[in-house]
Design a protein around this motif. Structure first.
Motif, mmCIF file in Angstrom:
data_model
loop_
_atom_site.group_PDB
_atom_site.id
_atom_site.type_symbol
_atom_site.label_atom_id
_atom_site.label_comp_id
_atom_site.label_asym_id
_atom_site.label_seq_id
_atom_site.Cartn_x
_atom_site.Cartn_y
_atom_site.Cartn_z
ATOM 1 N N GLY A 3 0.818 -1.198 0.000
ATOM 2 C CA GLY A 3 0.000 0.000 0.000
ATOM 3 C C GLY A 3 0.854 1.251 0.000
ATOM 4 N N LEU A 15 -8.323 7.543 9.106
ATOM 5 C CA LEU A 15 -9.041 6.758 8.118
ATOM 6 C C LEU A 15 -10.543 6.967 8.347
ATOM 7 N N PHE A 121 -8.843 2.215 0.635
ATOM 8 C CA PHE A 121 -7.916 1.605 1.581
ATOM 9 C C PHE A 121 -8.613 0.447 2.302
ATOM 10 N N SER A 122 -7.830 -0.580 2.608
ATOM 11 C CA SER A 122 -8.379 -1.761 3.274
ATOM 12 C C SER A 122 -8.054 -1.724 4.766
ATOM 13 N N LEU A 154 -0.915 1.923 4.588
ATOM 14 C CA LEU A 154 -2.312 2.031 4.187
ATOM 15 C C LEU A 154 -2.539 1.025 3.053
ATOM 16 N N CYS A 156 -3.731 -1.091 -0.022
ATOM 17 C CA CYS A 156 -4.575 -0.833 -1.183
ATOM 18 C C CYS A 156 -4.152 -1.765 -2.312
#
Length: 306
Positions: A3, A15, A121-122, A154, A156
């Motif tokens: 990420g 977030l 974002f996960s 982060l 992704c």
């Protein structure tokens, strides 16, 4: 998962997404993004659904390094944006290649910048949302309500677009202007003395430096509230008038119950504009009908909810 690696986290980077819904009856506030307009545009530029998780950066001073090839969009406060030291425009989707560094300077106008990435974002959802609520220790990368820290990743996914895209200029706010914010009068408004209610709209207020994601506090000539002897559920945008007569406009991390009299509610589409105001910024208010506010909000969601 690879990420964006955090090199500088900024003063407060959180977030956020559309917020956690359906938990206010248990005392859990919804949270979510402060500026819905800027956040929704950042996600739309990347073909993300409007509530896709993204990063809310207060005041700027953020730097990340990409660990994969993806695309990003940065919308909100006017902060200098560079990619490997080269200036890049805000309110535009941009390619970010593995190894490149994206840096946000401090905001010149406005207070919050939104960094979105293709596909979002996960992070593990807590009560249905990844939104950070620091007071209740909910959300974020670890689910414990922490702001971004140096070394965080982060997560992704790789992504590709054929070309850049930008927000049309009429939809880019000028955060230097003095906003005229619209208010739906209601709640206990009928119990306020007429001169007190009119006094709220007639004067120019200032935003208190004690404001935060829970509430925007106003400074001005005191408004005398009526008596209130019970508490009730409150939502974002509610305008409470405590005994000192200095109104408080509830923000994204608001409490779920309140006992102060309510003058009304800030128009949902003006809440983001308020969230971009710095301390001591002048504010004026004007009444709006609930029908007009509902029509504008429906149009907003028709455009962004895909």
């Amino acid at each position: 998962m690879k990420g964006l690696r955090v090199l500088r986290p900024g003063p407060l980077s959180l977030l956020q997404d559309g917020g956690r819904q359906g938990w206010q009856h248990l005392g859990v506030s919804r949270s979510g993004v402060q500026d819905l307009h800027a956040a929704a545009w950042a996600n739309r530029l990347l073909d993300n659904p409007w509530a896709t998780p993204l990063l809310e950066v207060a005041l700027g001073d953020l730097e990340v390094q990409a660990e994969l090839d993806t695309w990003v969009a940065v919308c909100g406060a006017d902060a200098p944006l560079t990619l490997d030291g080269q200036p890049r425009p805000l309110w535009t989707r941009l390619p970010l290649r593995q190894g490149q560094r994206l840096r946000l300077g401090f905001a010149r106008s406005g207070q919050r910048v939104y960094l979105a990435v293709a596909q979002g974002f996960s992070a593990p959802p807590v009560l249905g949302s990844v939104s950070v609520q620091t007071r209740e220790s909910l959300g974020g990368l670890r689910g414990t309500g922490q702001a971004l820290q140096v070394g965080d990743c982060l997560p992704c996914r790789p992504a590709h677009f054929e070309q850049r895209a930008s927000v049309p200029w009429p939809y880019i706010p000028d955060y230097r202007c003095k906003p005229l914010l619209r208010v739906i009068t209601g709640g206990d408004a009928a119990s306020f003395a007429e001169d007190q209610l009119q006094g709220f709209f007639a004067q120019s207020w200032q935003l208190s430096p004690l404001s935060d994601r829970m509430g925007a506090r106003l400074i001005g000539e005191a408004v005398q509230p009526p008596a209130r002897q019970w508490s009730l559920g409150v939502g974002r945008g509610a305008i409470q008038v405590p005994p000192d007569g200095q109104p408080i406009i509830l923000q994204a991390d608001h409490q779920t119950m309140g006992g102060y009299p309510l003058l009304g509610w800030l128009h949902p589409l003006d809440q983001g504009r308020l969230a971009q105001c710095p301390a001591h910024h002048p504010l004026r208010f004007t009444p709006v009908s609930i029908g007009d506010a509902q029509a504008e909000l429906r149009a907003f969601y028709r455009f962004f909810r895909r």
